[in-house]
Motif scaffolding. Sequence first.
Motif, PDB file in Angstrom:
ATOM      1  N   UNK A 108     -13.170  -2.809  -6.961  1.00 43.06           N
ATOM      2  CA  UNK A 108     -11.660  -3.950  -6.090  1.00 43.06           C
ATOM      3  C   UNK A 108     -12.148  -5.368  -5.205  1.00 43.06           C
ATOM      4  N   UNK A 109     -11.034  -5.275  -5.530  1.00 43.32           N
ATOM      5  CA  UNK A 109     -11.594  -7.332  -5.401  1.00 43.32           C
ATOM      6  C   UNK A 109      -9.652  -7.875  -4.713  1.00 43.32           C
ATOM      7  N   UNK A 110      -9.295  -7.603  -5.145  1.00 42.09           N
ATOM      8  CA  UNK A 110      -7.661  -8.575  -4.639  1.00 42.09           C
ATOM      9  C   UNK A 110      -6.270  -6.994  -4.522  1.00 42.09           C
ATOM     10  N   UNK A 111      -5.838  -6.727  -3.538  1.00 45.92           N
ATOM     11  CA  UNK A 111      -4.791  -6.574  -3.649  1.00 45.92           C
ATOM     12  C   UNK A 111      -3.434  -6.887  -3.236  1.00 45.92           C
ATOM     13  N   UNK A 112      -2.417  -6.916  -4.119  1.00 43.90           N
ATOM     14  CA  UNK A 112      -0.633  -7.654  -3.707  1.00 43.90           C
ATOM     15  C   UNK A 112      -0.204  -6.551  -3.008  1.00 43.90           C
ATOM     16  N   UNK A 113       0.540  -6.202  -2.040  1.00 43.96           N
ATOM     17  CA  UNK A 113       1.284  -5.657  -0.840  1.00 43.96           C
ATOM     18  C   UNK A 113       2.061  -5.936  -0.982  1.00 43.96           C
ATOM     19  N   UNK A 114       3.528  -5.037  -1.657  1.00 41.79           N
ATOM     20  CA  UNK A 114       4.427  -5.504  -1.384  1.00 41.79           C
ATOM     21  C   UNK A 114       5.545  -4.515  -0.490  1.00 41.79           C
ATOM     22  N   UNK A 115       6.199  -5.075   0.810  1.00 41.95           N
ATOM     23  CA  UNK A 115       7.080  -5.161   1.478  1.00 41.95           C
ATOM     24  C   UNK A 115       6.135  -4.786   3.157  1.00 41.95           C
ATOM     25  N   UNK A 116       6.188  -5.838   3.836  1.00 45.74           N
ATOM     26  CA  UNK A 116       5.355  -6.142   5.064  1.00 45.74           C
ATOM     27  C   UNK A 116       6.185  -5.847   6.028  1.00 45.74           C
ATOM     28  N   UNK A 117       6.963  -4.912   6.127  1.00 43.18           N
ATOM     29  CA  UNK A 117       7.127  -4.574   7.885  1.00 43.18           C
ATOM     30  C   UNK A 117       6.369  -3.684   8.305  1.00 43.18           C
ATOM     31  N   UNK A 118       7.008  -3.150   9.060  1.00 46.39           N
ATOM     32  CA  UNK A 118       7.249  -2.482  10.338  1.00 46.39           C
ATOM     33  C   UNK A 118       5.377  -2.015   9.889  1.00 46.39           C
ATOM     34  N   UNK A 119       5.553  -1.070   8.811  1.00 47.63           N
ATOM     35  CA  UNK A 119       3.826  -0.575   8.270  1.00 47.63           C
ATOM     36  C   UNK A 119       3.163  -1.048   7.381  1.00 47.63           C
ATOM     37  N   UNK A 120       3.707  -2.578   6.993  1.00 49.99           N
ATOM     38  CA  UNK A 120       3.061  -2.374   5.639  1.00 49.99           C
ATOM     39  C   UNK A 120       2.210  -3.776   6.124  1.00 49.99           C
ATOM     40  N   UNK A 121       2.545  -4.242   6.987  1.00 49.92           N
ATOM     41  CA  UNK A 121       2.083  -5.804   7.606  1.00 49.92           C
ATOM     42  C   UNK A 121       0.686  -5.351   8.636  1.00 49.92           C
ATOM     43  N   UNK A 122       0.559  -4.051   8.780  1.00 43.99           N
ATOM     44  CA  UNK A 122      -0.695  -3.291   9.402  1.00 43.99           C
ATOM     45  C   UNK A 122      -1.315  -3.041   8.481  1.00 43.99           C
ATOM     46  N   UNK A 123      -1.194  -2.228   7.577  1.00 43.17           N
ATOM     47  CA  UNK A 123      -1.552  -2.165   6.291  1.00 43.17           C
ATOM     48  C   UNK A 123      -2.110  -3.497   5.655  1.00 43.17           C
ATOM     49  N   UNK A 124      -1.941  -4.149   5.515  1.00 48.11           N
ATOM     50  CA  UNK A 124      -2.124  -5.390   4.761  1.00 48.11           C
ATOM     51  C   UNK A 124      -3.259  -6.127   5.802  1.00 48.11           C
ATOM     52  N   UNK A 125      -2.890  -6.293   7.544  1.00 50.83           N
ATOM     53  CA  UNK A 125      -3.807  -6.764   8.211  1.00 50.83           C
ATOM     54  C   UNK A 125      -5.195  -5.636   7.776  1.00 50.83           C
ATOM     55  N   UNK A 126      -5.394  -4.798   7.824  1.00 48.92           N
ATOM     56  CA  UNK A 126      -6.264  -3.653   7.689  1.00 48.92           C
ATOM     57  C   UNK A 126      -7.156  -3.800   6.309  1.00 48.92           C
TER      58      UNK A 126
END
Length: 286
Positions: free
Chosen positions: A1-19
């Motif tokens: 697991x090296x790369x992840x695409x995050x689709x949706x960076x609203x209230x929840x998704x932004x924090x998840x992408x940051x982590x």
Amino acid sequence: MRSVAVLGTGTMGAGMAGNLLGAGLDVTVWNRTRERAEALAVDGARVADSPADAVSGADAVLTMLFDGDAVAEVMAEALPAAREGVLWTQTSTVSVQDAAERLPDLAKQHGAVVIDSPVLGTRGPAEQGTLVVLAAGPTDVRDDVAPVFDAIGSRTVWVGERPGDATRLKLVVNAWVLMLTAGTAQSVALARGLGLDPQLFLDTIQGTPTDSPYAHFKGKAMIEGDYTPAFGLSGALKDSGLIAAAMRAAGVDPAVMDAVQEELRVAAEAGYGGADMAALVEAFRR
């Protein structure tokens, strides 16, 4: 697991992408409102122009979108560009039918492996990486997806392999969360209506068997009128409909959830749809 695409960076998704970035993964982000995705570029995320651009070459795709229709629409555009066998962690709260049938069928059409993985928590836990991940999917991909779940959450609860079982559990938990929020709002409003300081209600249940940290968290916001979104009221209204539908399908009487949904609708129509669901207290001021 090296790369992840995050689709949706609203209230929840932004924090998840940051982590995910903090865990050392290569992260590409996409959001309908591009500005919300661009805020993550300073932390090292690549901002994609489209869902297809975001998922191209990614080892995993994480969706955190408003509802099942949004997830299906975005992934129908994205999956043709994804690599064969891509792991799709579907963290949005959707209907049982979406989680058990519609989205797995879409994944199968494009050779993807979907893990039903809604999360428990609001904006704070999403930013802190302390969400609880509820997961259902094939046992042979659990180790592969662990770096994603470990980055966004403090605990992963594997519910089973049956498609949709994690969403089923998420709706069970959210039913309790909405009931607790509505009950807190009702008591705060009743205290005010009876000429009492509503803080007395929270102080009285403190340390008793009826106490709940969540009641204090939401009750404080209700008393202070601080409706900064953590769990948006519009999302709570959507979830109440999903829960009521699941109850009907399961042969469970949805009368109380129907009442909660109506109060949420009253608050939304009063202009609080974009606020935190603590604004539900406003529905009791009639």
